[in-house]
Design a protein around this motif. Sequence first.
Motif, mmCIF file in Angstrom:
data_model
loop_
_atom_site.group_PDB
_atom_site.id
_atom_site.type_symbol
_atom_site.label_atom_id
_atom_site.label_comp_id
_atom_site.label_asym_id
_atom_site.label_seq_id
_atom_site.Cartn_x
_atom_site.Cartn_y
_atom_site.Cartn_z
ATOM 1 N N GLY A 94 10.272 6.109 -10.272
ATOM 2 C CA GLY A 94 9.785 4.957 -11.184
ATOM 3 C C GLY A 94 8.386 4.876 -11.078
ATOM 4 O O GLY A 94 7.421 5.506 -10.301
ATOM 5 N N ASP A 95 7.779 4.304 -12.247
ATOM 6 C CA ASP A 95 6.402 3.979 -12.448
ATOM 7 C C ASP A 95 5.893 2.820 -11.946
ATOM 8 O O ASP A 95 6.365 1.626 -12.698
ATOM 9 C CB ASP A 95 5.832 4.232 -13.672
ATOM 10 C CG ASP A 95 6.066 5.734 -14.391
ATOM 11 O OD1 ASP A 95 6.313 6.671 -13.304
ATOM 12 O OD2 ASP A 95 6.344 5.985 -15.507
ATOM 13 N N CYS A 96 5.226 2.703 -10.922
ATOM 14 C CA CYS A 96 4.697 1.414 -10.439
ATOM 15 C C CYS A 96 3.385 1.149 -10.941
ATOM 16 O O CYS A 96 2.642 2.096 -11.237
ATOM 17 C CB CYS A 96 4.663 1.246 -8.786
ATOM 18 S SG CYS A 96 6.168 1.418 -7.985
ATOM 19 N N SER A 97 2.985 -0.158 -11.296
ATOM 20 C CA SER A 97 1.584 -0.456 -11.897
ATOM 21 C C SER A 97 1.144 -1.880 -11.275
ATOM 22 O O SER A 97 1.759 -2.891 -10.919
ATOM 23 C CB SER A 97 1.719 -0.316 -13.130
ATOM 24 O OG SER A 97 2.641 -1.484 -13.724
ATOM 25 N N ILE A 98 -0.024 -1.902 -11.332
ATOM 26 C CA ILE A 98 -0.951 -3.224 -11.249
ATOM 27 C C ILE A 98 -1.840 -3.448 -12.132
ATOM 28 O O ILE A 98 -2.675 -2.572 -12.384
ATOM 29 C CB ILE A 98 -1.680 -3.323 -9.605
ATOM 30 C CG1 ILE A 98 -0.818 -2.980 -8.627
ATOM 31 C CG2 ILE A 98 -2.539 -4.555 -9.479
ATOM 32 C CD1 ILE A 98 -1.499 -3.078 -7.463
ATOM 33 N N LYS A 99 -1.971 -4.603 -13.047
ATOM 34 C CA LYS A 99 -2.509 -4.876 -14.124
ATOM 35 C C LYS A 99 -3.149 -5.859 -13.867
ATOM 36 O O LYS A 99 -2.754 -7.030 -13.602
ATOM 37 C CB LYS A 99 -1.616 -5.198 -15.277
ATOM 38 C CG LYS A 99 -2.331 -5.222 -16.863
ATOM 39 C CD LYS A 99 -1.453 -5.793 -17.863
ATOM 40 C CE LYS A 99 -0.602 -4.419 -18.298
ATOM 41 N NZ LYS A 99 0.049 -4.643 -19.641
ATOM 42 N N GLY A 100 -4.592 -6.099 -13.570
ATOM 43 C CA GLY A 100 -5.537 -6.973 -13.146
ATOM 44 C C GLY A 100 -6.037 -6.493 -11.986
ATOM 45 O O GLY A 100 -5.797 -5.686 -11.336
ATOM 46 N N GLY A 101 -7.042 -7.511 -11.425
ATOM 47 C CA GLY A 101 -7.821 -7.090 -10.363
ATOM 48 C C GLY A 101 -6.892 -6.955 -8.986
ATOM 49 O O GLY A 101 -5.645 -7.655 -9.126
ATOM 50 N N ALA A 102 -7.288 -6.306 -8.131
ATOM 51 C CA ALA A 102 -6.551 -6.167 -6.938
ATOM 52 C C ALA A 102 -7.388 -5.804 -5.527
ATOM 53 O O ALA A 102 -8.459 -5.354 -5.700
ATOM 54 C CB ALA A 102 -5.440 -4.969 -7.042
ATOM 55 N N TYR A 103 -6.937 -6.530 -4.509
ATOM 56 C CA TYR A 103 -7.777 -5.971 -3.161
ATOM 57 C C TYR A 103 -6.688 -5.631 -2.184
ATOM 58 O O TYR A 103 -5.545 -6.491 -2.017
ATOM 59 C CB TYR A 103 -8.482 -7.324 -2.857
ATOM 60 C CG TYR A 103 -9.033 -7.174 -1.200
ATOM 61 C CD1 TYR A 103 -10.226 -6.500 -1.255
ATOM 62 C CD2 TYR A 103 -8.295 -7.300 -0.084
ATOM 63 C CE1 TYR A 103 -10.767 -6.478 0.033
ATOM 64 C CE2 TYR A 103 -8.669 -7.092 1.173
ATOM 65 C CZ TYR A 103 -9.952 -6.689 1.190
ATOM 66 O OH TYR A 103 -10.665 -6.374 2.502
ATOM 67 N N PHE A 104 -6.895 -4.452 -1.472
ATOM 68 C CA PHE A 104 -6.030 -4.474 -0.486
ATOM 69 C C PHE A 104 -6.571 -3.445 0.642
ATOM 70 O O PHE A 104 -7.668 -2.965 0.504
ATOM 71 C CB PHE A 104 -4.776 -3.498 -1.216
ATOM 72 C CG PHE A 104 -5.181 -2.395 -2.154
ATOM 73 C CD1 PHE A 104 -5.809 -1.249 -1.698
ATOM 74 C CD2 PHE A 104 -5.338 -2.842 -3.380
ATOM 75 C CE1 PHE A 104 -6.184 -0.256 -2.702
ATOM 76 C CE2 PHE A 104 -5.778 -1.760 -4.489
ATOM 77 C CZ PHE A 104 -6.360 -0.713 -3.986
ATOM 78 N N GLY A 105 -5.920 -3.387 1.940
ATOM 79 C CA GLY A 105 -6.553 -2.692 3.052
ATOM 80 C C GLY A 105 -6.795 -1.319 2.779
ATOM 81 O O GLY A 105 -7.821 -0.678 2.579
ATOM 82 N N ASP A 106 -5.648 -0.529 2.639
ATOM 83 C CA ASP A 106 -5.484 0.719 2.445
ATOM 84 C C ASP A 106 -4.569 0.902 1.316
ATOM 85 O O ASP A 106 -3.723 0.232 1.116
ATOM 86 C CB ASP A 106 -5.163 1.877 3.567
ATOM 87 C CG ASP A 106 -6.360 2.025 4.411
ATOM 88 O OD1 ASP A 106 -7.759 2.217 3.982
ATOM 89 O OD2 ASP A 106 -6.037 1.596 5.763
ATOM 90 N N ALA A 107 -4.633 2.071 0.591
ATOM 91 C CA ALA A 107 -3.654 2.336 -0.416
ATOM 92 C C ALA A 107 -3.035 3.522 -0.075
ATOM 93 O O ALA A 107 -3.549 4.752 0.259
ATOM 94 C CB ALA A 107 -4.036 2.385 -1.912
ATOM 95 N N LEU A 108 -1.559 3.624 0.292
ATOM 96 C CA LEU A 108 -0.769 4.570 0.873
ATOM 97 C C LEU A 108 0.136 5.007 -0.516
ATOM 98 O O LEU A 108 1.126 4.553 -0.435
ATOM 99 C CB LEU A 108 -0.222 4.378 1.915
ATOM 100 C CG LEU A 108 -0.748 3.432 3.050
ATOM 101 C CD1 LEU A 108 0.110 3.543 4.381
ATOM 102 C CD2 LEU A 108 -2.008 4.769 3.775
ATOM 103 N N LEU A 109 -0.471 5.854 -1.383
ATOM 104 C CA LEU A 109 0.414 6.132 -2.591
ATOM 105 C C LEU A 109 1.109 7.462 -2.272
ATOM 106 O O LEU A 109 0.852 8.491 -2.897
ATOM 107 C CB LEU A 109 -0.620 6.174 -3.577
ATOM 108 C CG LEU A 109 -1.442 5.036 -3.970
ATOM 109 C CD1 LEU A 109 -2.155 5.232 -5.104
ATOM 110 C CD2 LEU A 109 -0.706 3.687 -3.799
ATOM 111 N N THR A 110 2.370 7.527 -1.449
ATOM 112 C CA THR A 110 2.870 8.514 -0.858
ATOM 113 C C THR A 110 4.474 8.695 -1.363
ATOM 114 O O THR A 110 5.060 9.403 -0.652
ATOM 115 C CB THR A 110 2.724 8.786 0.550
ATOM 116 O OG1 THR A 110 3.228 7.541 1.348
ATOM 117 C CG2 THR A 110 1.274 8.932 0.736
ATOM 118 N N GLY A 111 4.816 7.734 -2.061
ATOM 119 C CA GLY A 111 6.124 7.691 -2.558
ATOM 120 C C GLY A 111 6.677 8.603 -3.099
ATOM 121 O O GLY A 111 6.071 9.284 -4.405
#
Length: 771
Positions: free
Chosen positions: A253-270
């Motif tokens: 599946g295709d995940c998405s974030i539309k608009g500003g975002a703040y996060f600690g780390d991004a673990l895009l390993t799915g």
Amino acid sequence: MKRRLFKQLDNKGAGIVTILVAVMFLAAFGTLILTLSHTNFMMRDSERKGKQVFYDASSVAEQLNAGIQDICSDAILDAYDNTLIRYNDFGSNVSVEFREQYRDSVLSWRGPYIDGGKYVEPTAVDPKGLLFDKEAGTYNLNVLRAMIVDDESGAITIESNDAALNASGKGVALNLANEIVASEKPEPIILKGVVITFVKDTGDENERITKVETDIAIDYPSIPYSNQSMADIGIAKNACIIKGNLVQVAGQGDCSIKGGAYFGDALLTGSGSTMTFKKALGQDNSSFITPGDINVDGINGSDRFILEDGSTLWANNIIVGPFGVADLSGDIRVANDLEIKGANASVKLVGHYFGFGYSETDSSKSSSIIVNHRGAEGNSNGVKFDFSGLDSLILAGRAFISSHYNSSDIATGESLSAKENQKVYLLPSEMVYYIYQNNRTQLYTNPEKMEISKFQSIQSPSEEYSSDGFKLDENVYVLGKKVAADYGIIDVEIDSEQFPGSSDLMVYAFAKFETPAKATEFFRDYYSAHPEIIDAYMKRSIDFENTIIKASYDANAPTVTSRGYFPFESSQLSGYTPESEFDLYVGLAETYQSQYDILKTTLGRANIEDSEEGNPLEFILSEDLHDLSGSETYFSSDTHQIVAVAANGDVEITEIESNGSKTKVIKVDGEVVQEANPDNVCLIISTGDIVVDGVNFNGLIAAEGNLELKNGAKLNEDHERVSAAAVSTSSDGDSITDFLEDMDAVESQEATAWAVTDLVGYRNWRIITDE
């Protein structure tokens, strides 16, 4: 009968006389007309020439005006950058500091000047190029004169109406030591009594002279000012604010974030998933901010990270691992490195990339792009790196070779490096020796295969055998032309890697350079001597897909490249970045570093010192959330719909199957909240983790834990609904603002656009025209 005889009068010739009189009259009248016409023509010609001289003189004055406007423009840029860099130091005095920086920049401006009738470009320390002398309270006439382009048909002089100062090429300048007060606008800087004389040869016997006498006023920009990156950007304009990590969990599946975002780390390993960051509808730009790293690793299946155009990405590092794909468009701002490592990793960059870390000694604060993979022959397992679509690529730092056995890393001479390319910095084996069992031994090859026990005894000698590690033989020639000292090689740096399941190491002996400039010189000579080796390294490591490859080196400047310029393969190995551009990029890097510090701490809403925890969530989240008597509180709107959930625990937004159909629900600590419909809820805040599984959520998610996106989950910023929900209350009378301390109290403002044409003006203008 008498007959009277009358003698007829003889008037023959009277007609001729009449005609002659008429002709004489007409001739006199014509002469009068011609005389009047000629006089009128001469008057009109004189007026035309006078006006032309007037216009020419005015154009000279306008050139002077334009030259001073350029000074104001440069001063505004300096003041803006210098104030922004130390924004947090000033607090409420930022307007005072801005004007002081502006004034100091105007007064320290240095430009071309006229000396002995010749146009001179000043050096960085040439006092003759200074427009103002603050101590003497004067301005420099020769600098003003250089702002005017000469007209071959005229002669121009710039003088002062103060005869005593005019003789020394000076004029009176007022208000050079303005006292800047926050509540008052300072008096403008005044160049008193500037006299512009324009002499023009009009073809007459006399030259025409026009003189303009005026005061020139340099005003101050209006303050206060606002900039979206530094002002209150509004937390409702974000889709998520997460203290923990953004995790893309495995699932097709295709995940998405539309608009500003703040996060600690991004673990895009799915495995098999795509994560897309995109700007919100109706906004020019959306910012995605992490104080940590973005990891894209498709080791368990192709994984893709997309940044769409119209977005700004702030990150410490971007790491693309095996089979990972990063397709990044927009403004990409990285404090440290973009690292591409692992078989079949792929990166494409479009737009603007700025690695703004510019440390020459600290590898964690020095921005570079590193291809850290050793591909197989034929590049079947190499990496793909396409940056042919970049409009600008600026890398302010250097690549470093990591050392496992020494305290310092080895700075290379370039900003973009590949693992294979680092072999360039391996010392010739005959230059490296060590003491083993009390015998001096040279490396046989570099790198050299060595038993771990032997390596350890060299690095850490026993009582039986003395040793001092690996040493540099300073008398051996490098590349057959220079000794180590000529290249600034001051020591040997050792790195190693162990063979899996073996007791052997591969030991690498790298050159440790005195400065990165020396490393650059070494690389240049190595490349000149062995271009085929460098080419083979690059082809082995990288698939340059549609990429223009060119080189550029500057010992004292960051690598600045555009349209796929790559600092490796070219005969043009001399530096091209002038010192002025180097200063500009360093200043811009400092600005971005300061801006990044503020954004990753407070989202730009206030000074860093106001946030003890050092992250935006702690800055905006009140302690009331932790004091909830139950596990959650709901907030209802005027229509009695639940629009917000505050939970002292974990939250999940998902679908459940009931009676053969799927229904979206919100769970708190595993229990379904029956009253809350996810389609109506637009704000969720939590002390724990939040999971969004396979559904769309419109609004804002704020959590102290991690945010997990599963199975094509999508987050969409909804500024209007979240702002409207801010007034909602709970059954206990609490409001959302009780849990969010700084909820959109102030909307962001556009940055002030200063018109330099309004900052420079003439006073006491007087023009005198003489023939």
